[in-house]
Design an enzyme around this catalytic site. Structure first.
Site, PDB file in Angstrom:
ATOM      1  N   PRO A 127      84.338 114.288 -22.502  1.00  0.00           N
ATOM      2  CA  PRO A 127      83.240 114.459 -21.737  1.00  0.00           C
ATOM      3  C   PRO A 127      81.886 115.128 -22.259  1.00  0.00           C
ATOM      4  CG  PRO A 127      85.006 115.045 -20.299  1.00  0.00           C
ATOM      5  CD  PRO A 127      85.416 114.679 -21.406  1.00  0.00           C
ATOM      6  N   ARG A 242      85.899  98.710 -36.393  1.00  0.00           N
ATOM      7  CA  ARG A 242      84.381  98.236 -36.370  1.00  0.00           C
ATOM      8  C   ARG A 242      84.178  96.615 -36.346  1.00  0.00           C
ATOM      9  NH1 ARG A 242      82.186 102.541 -39.533  1.00  0.00           N
ATOM     10  NH2 ARG A 242      81.913 104.538 -38.259  1.00  0.00           N
ATOM     11  N   ARG A 267      69.022  70.848 -17.182  1.00  0.00           N
ATOM     12  CA  ARG A 267      68.148  71.314 -16.363  1.00  0.00           C
ATOM     13  C   ARG A 267      66.804  70.475 -16.736  1.00  0.00           C
ATOM     14  NH1 ARG A 267      66.099  73.073 -11.576  1.00  0.00           N
ATOM     15  NH2 ARG A 267      64.800  74.767 -11.909  1.00  0.00           N
ATOM     16  N   HIS A 277      61.136  71.782 -24.391  1.00  0.00           N
ATOM     17  CA  HIS A 277      60.272  72.505 -24.284  1.00  0.00           C
ATOM     18  C   HIS A 277      60.410  73.523 -25.397  1.00  0.00           C
ATOM     19  CE1 HIS A 277      58.762  71.093 -20.376  1.00  0.00           C
ATOM     20  NE2 HIS A 277      59.976  71.417 -19.780  1.00  0.00           N
ATOM     21  N   GLY A 338      67.116  80.879 -15.891  1.00  0.00           N
ATOM     22  CA  GLY A 338      66.018  81.326 -14.606  1.00  0.00           C
ATOM     23  C   GLY A 338      66.655  81.921 -13.639  1.00  0.00           C
ATOM     24  N   GLU A 362      82.964 102.869 -29.228  1.00  0.00           N
ATOM     25  CA  GLU A 362      83.261 103.065 -30.633  1.00  0.00           C
ATOM     26  C   GLU A 362      81.982 103.304 -31.424  1.00  0.00           C
ATOM     27  OE1 GLU A 362      86.211 100.611 -32.504  1.00  0.00           O
ATOM     28  OE2 GLU A 362      87.043  99.997 -30.362  1.00  0.00           O
TER      29      GLU A 362
END
Length: 378
Positions: A127, A242, A267, A277, A338, A362
């Site tokens: 803690p 890591r 979509r 787009h 979306g 970590e």
């Protein structure tokens, strides 16, 4: 310089991918929703040799190279980062033993992991001592042939199911990091208590608990290294782990990218698929570019370990860049979807929640930057 995987590495990659696709993904949403420990999935991983990857073959483990381990880690986290964390937790907990134990200790403390499915936990965080490890409050007092451990650990992965704990405690608080020592606690000895599973935002399939040690007795034979060597053992362990946590980010990001590409192809807005787009094209291009960059950084950090070289700088590059990248990619995936991206019926909101934890555990992204700066100015 060679950028292709070997034939054996491709076979390993395909085996891990098949496991994630056929075993993990069909149940990932269930374990995320219920936050229950995926023991059945981990049992399958054990049978396939995807558990205990870091334990050398002479002690019954799989004995994969560091690079091979990252290849598997990407596929596992592509399936579910929570399940991947539960699988890799054994390797994290056993790394201090692999790196610093005597031959007798390695045989005694590692060999039984090959015999049956069992779990081990790495117990460093407290803690009041997360990033600030030197502020450790858990103590170990020697009494004859035993140490008596008192204190508390938090955010312990697999802690509620572990049968062995790698615990860091200080033999002298005044010495700060120079007093920290590493111990292995076997089983559930008297005085060791486990809290309830934490109700987390993401990676909910991984078991996360707090531990309390009240006069827990550990034999001197279970001390790893000498008194005061625990800090260096912990740091070496994190250098080794890591690349795996960095690759968790790559797996999450790859999943987010693939879901985004599939959704954007289906979509339609303004009479055409949204992938046509330019705004969506640019987002997906950045997602792909950064995912690949993180993978290459991570491969390098693992490769250095396989060459017997120090990787502190490169592993912090990889972990920091990959963690921040995955959070951005997963958030952009929600944006591509979306409003649907914000609904649990669709897969990307889970990826965003899972990605956030990698910026924290970590070594936070901020701590990684401190490590990088320190290494650069040496």
């Amino acid at each position: 310089m060679e950028f292709e995987l070997t034939e054996d590495q491709r076979a390993l990659q395909q085996a891990a991918r098949k496991y994630s696709r056929e075993v993990v993904r069909p149940k990932a949403a269930h374990y995320d929703e219920t936050a229950t420990f995926p023991r059945d999935l981990l049992a399958t991983a054990f049978e396939l040799g995807l558990l205990n990857m870091a334990i050398p073959a002479e002690y019954g483990g799989v004995g994969l190279s560091h690079l091979d381990q990252t290849i598997v880690a990407e596929e596992l986290s592509w399936g579910c980062a929570g399940v991947a964390t539960s699988i890799i937790a054994n390797d994290l907990a056993n790394l201090p033993i692999i790196l610093a134990a005597t031959e007798e200790q390695k045989k005694r403390l590692l060999g039984h992991f090959a015999e049956r499915l069992k779990f081990s936990s790495f117990c460093l965080t407290e803690p009041e001592a997360g990033s600030d490890v030197a502020n450790m409050q858990t103590t170990a007092r020697r009494e004859g042939d035993e140490y008596v451990i008192n204190g508390a650990k938090c955010f312990i992965t697999n802690g509620g199911h572990a049968e062995q704990y790698t615990v860091f405690a200080t033999v002298d608080k005044a010495k700060k990091h120079k007093g920290i020592t590493c111990f292995v606690v076997e089983g559930r000895p008297k005085g060791l208590s486990v809290s309830k599973h934490e109700n987390k935002m993401g990676q909910r399939a991984s078991d996360t608990v707090s531990l309390t040690f009240e006069d827990v007795r550990v034999p001197v034979a279970n001390r790893i290294g000498e008194e005061g060597q625990g800090f260096s053992i912990a740091m070496a362990t994190l250098d080794n782990s890591r690349p795996l946590t960095a690759m968790f980010s790559v797996g999450i990001a790859r999943a987010a990218l693939e879901h985004s590409m599939e959704y954007a192809s289906q979509r339609k807005t303004f009479g055409k698929p949204i992938i046509e787009h330019q705004a969506i094209q640019f987002m997906i291009a950045d997602m792909a570019m950064n995912t690949h960059a993180a993978r290459m950084l991570t491969y390098e950090s693992a490769w250095l370990l396989d060459q017997g070289k120090r990787n502190s700088l490169q592993s912090s590059y990889a972990k920091c860049f990959a963690a921040d990248m995955a959070m951005k990619v997963a958030t952009d995936a929600v944006q591509v979807y979306g409003g649907y991206g914000y609904i649990k019926e669709y897969p990307v909101e889970k990826l965003m929640r899972d990605a956030k934890l990698i910026q924290v555990y970590e070594g936070t992204s901020q701590v990684q930057r401190l490590v990088i700066a320190k290494e650069l100015f040496k």
